[in-house]
Design an enzyme around this catalytic site. Structure first.
Site, mmCIF file in Angstrom:
data_model
loop_
_atom_site.group_PDB
_atom_site.id
_atom_site.type_symbol
_atom_site.label_atom_id
_atom_site.label_comp_id
_atom_site.label_asym_id
_atom_site.label_seq_id
_atom_site.Cartn_x
_atom_site.Cartn_y
_atom_site.Cartn_z
ATOM 1 C CG PHE A 153 -2.039 -1.143 0.947
ATOM 2 C CD1 PHE A 153 -3.044 -1.012 0.001
ATOM 3 C CD2 PHE A 153 -1.990 -2.326 1.684
ATOM 4 C CE1 PHE A 153 -3.978 -2.019 -0.215
ATOM 5 C CE2 PHE A 153 -2.914 -3.340 1.480
ATOM 6 C CZ PHE A 153 -3.904 -3.185 0.534
ATOM 7 C CB SER A 154 0.692 4.482 1.738
ATOM 8 O OG SER A 154 -0.566 4.794 1.170
ATOM 9 C CB VAL A 155 5.327 0.794 2.115
ATOM 10 C CG1 VAL A 155 6.829 0.572 1.947
ATOM 11 C CG2 VAL A 155 4.954 0.670 3.597
ATOM 12 C CE1 TYR A 164 -0.007 9.413 3.271
ATOM 13 C CE2 TYR A 164 -2.245 8.749 2.687
ATOM 14 C CZ TYR A 164 -0.898 8.467 2.775
ATOM 15 O OH TYR A 164 -0.431 7.235 2.363
ATOM 16 C CE LYS A 224 0.235 7.885 -0.742
ATOM 17 N NZ LYS A 224 -0.516 6.618 -0.703
#
Length: 403
Positions: free
Chosen positions: A121-123, A228, A125
């Site tokens: 997921f947002s890792v 965010y 990013k």
């Protein structure tokens, strides 16, 4: 917890029959909910189109120096617990601790192992934030330039007035609410655009790039506050592709995953038109996530090779804006934090950096203790603040154990 322990798989045998029974079938309609996520989060490629991120042809092995840490205690979200018990009761699927680049502890469950790609997921990013430093160092990218210099198609959207730096630092003044459970909200429409949800009759069939061009301002000045919004990173991926003239997956493979010494190909999900979900679609193996974290801890160096420029890591550590963070929506969760180039600096005094994704994904990098901690999970609630705080305390307890 023994230093390396494989737990039993869940009793429910998802996707094991040919064809699976209806009760055991994982589809696009249920893949992000329990118990389906126990299987889907490490089998994303069987549900969605993806692009490959190449690993190294000569992967660098991780040596082991195992330590018993199962009895490390901390305050969980339901009272005092130990690491051993927390791993078994919190939908954790993989957990790995590196100390000075060596595996100190490792644990897997539910069909996972060290080399199984799991969605982070947002890792994703943070991985893309690291790539930005490489592209800037090579002269492809100038973070201070307007986004429209690279992607003029979005000039009529909120992004028409912001810089690449605003994308990197999540300080775009955009009217978007990152609510993961609202069935009719911004995130629901966004997920349909990236191909993650079933499109029902009457719903928009807009793809990702078209969706990005529709985003509106919220009236706030770019750069003022941490806000965010995942679409910022998807646009950043598009900027990278325009700047370097290559697909994001190829850039990640050649400039990051291969020189990192990764042993397993990663991959990233695609929308129906082939746009890559830079914000949350990367799937990677736990040991390669640990290699990535160790490289960040070593100021961009992996096995003696400068992969990410050191000045980019210094910038992440030194130039996050605590005032912008304090104006943002995560200040209560992590009060003494900052955000820079897609990395959280959740303890500015210790210079502790984190990569965080929904459903319980973490890379925790603590330079003082020389530790990197990786957790991949399938928590049922996308953003359970109490769980995130509990694991933050758990990581701090592990750091204390090694201090």
């Amino acid at each position: 917890m023994t230093a390396k322990l494989t737990a039993k798989s869940p009793a429910k045998k998802l996707m094991t029959e040919f064809p699976p029974a209806r009760d055991n079938l994982v589809t696009l309609a249920n893949w992000r909910t329990q118990p389906s996520s126990d299987w889907s989060f490490h089998n994303v490629r069987r549900l969605l189109p993806t692009a490959n991120i190449a690993a190294s042809k000569n992967p660098v092995p991780l040596e082991s120096s195992l330590v018993e840490i199962g009895d490390v205690a901390f305050e969980g979200n339901k009272g005092r617990t130990t690491l051993r018990d927390a791993l078994r009761t919190t939908n954790t699927k993989g957990f790995l601790v590196l100390r000075r680049g060596r595996i100190a502890a490792e644990w897997y469950a539910g069909g996972m192992d060290a080399t199984t790609p799991h969605i982070v997921f947002s890792v994703s990013k943070s991985i893309c934030g690291a790539l930005g430093g490489i592209l800037a160092d090579k002269g492809f990218l100038n973070p201070n330039r307007p986004v429209t210099d690279y992607v003029p198609e979005i000039s009529s959207s909120v992004y028409g007035g912001c810089s690449v730096r605003h994308l990197l630092d999540m300080t775009v003044g955009i009217s978007f609410t990152e609510d993961y459970v609202d069935p009719d909200g911004d995130v629901a429409r966004y997920r349909r655009a990236v191909g993650w949800d079933v499109i029902q009759p009457g719903q928009s069939t807009m793809a990702l790039r078209e969706y990005l061009a529709t985003q509106k301002p919220d009236g706030k000045t770019h750069g003022h506050a941490f806000h965010y919004v995942s679409t910022n990173t998807d646009l950043l991926g598009w900027v990278y592709e325009r700047a370097a003239g290559r697909a994001l997956s190829d850039l990640l493979g050649e400039y990051l995953w291969t020189p990192l010494g990764a042993e397993t190909d990663a991959y990233v999900t695609l929308d129906p038109e082939g746009a890559m979900r830079a914000a949350g679609g990367i799937c990677a193996a736990p040991r390669d996530l640990a290699r990535f974290g160790e490289m960040i801890r070593q100021r961009g160096v992996a096995h003696g090779r400068q992969v990410i420029p050191g000045w980019w890591i210094d910038d992440i550590n030194d130039n996050g804006d605590p005032e912008a963070w304090a104006r943002g929506e995560f200040a209560e969760m992590f009060p003494d934090a900052a955000y820079r180039s897609k990395f959280y600096q959740i303890d500015r005094k210790r210079r502790t950096l984190c990569c965080i994704g929904i459903h319980g994904q973490w890379i925790y990098i603590d330079p003082i203790s020389e530790l990197v901690i990786v957790r991949v999970a399938a928590e049922p609630i996308p953003l359970d603040v109490d769980n995130y705080r509990a694991w933050w305390r758990g990581f701090a307890a592990i750091v204390q154990h090694f201090s």
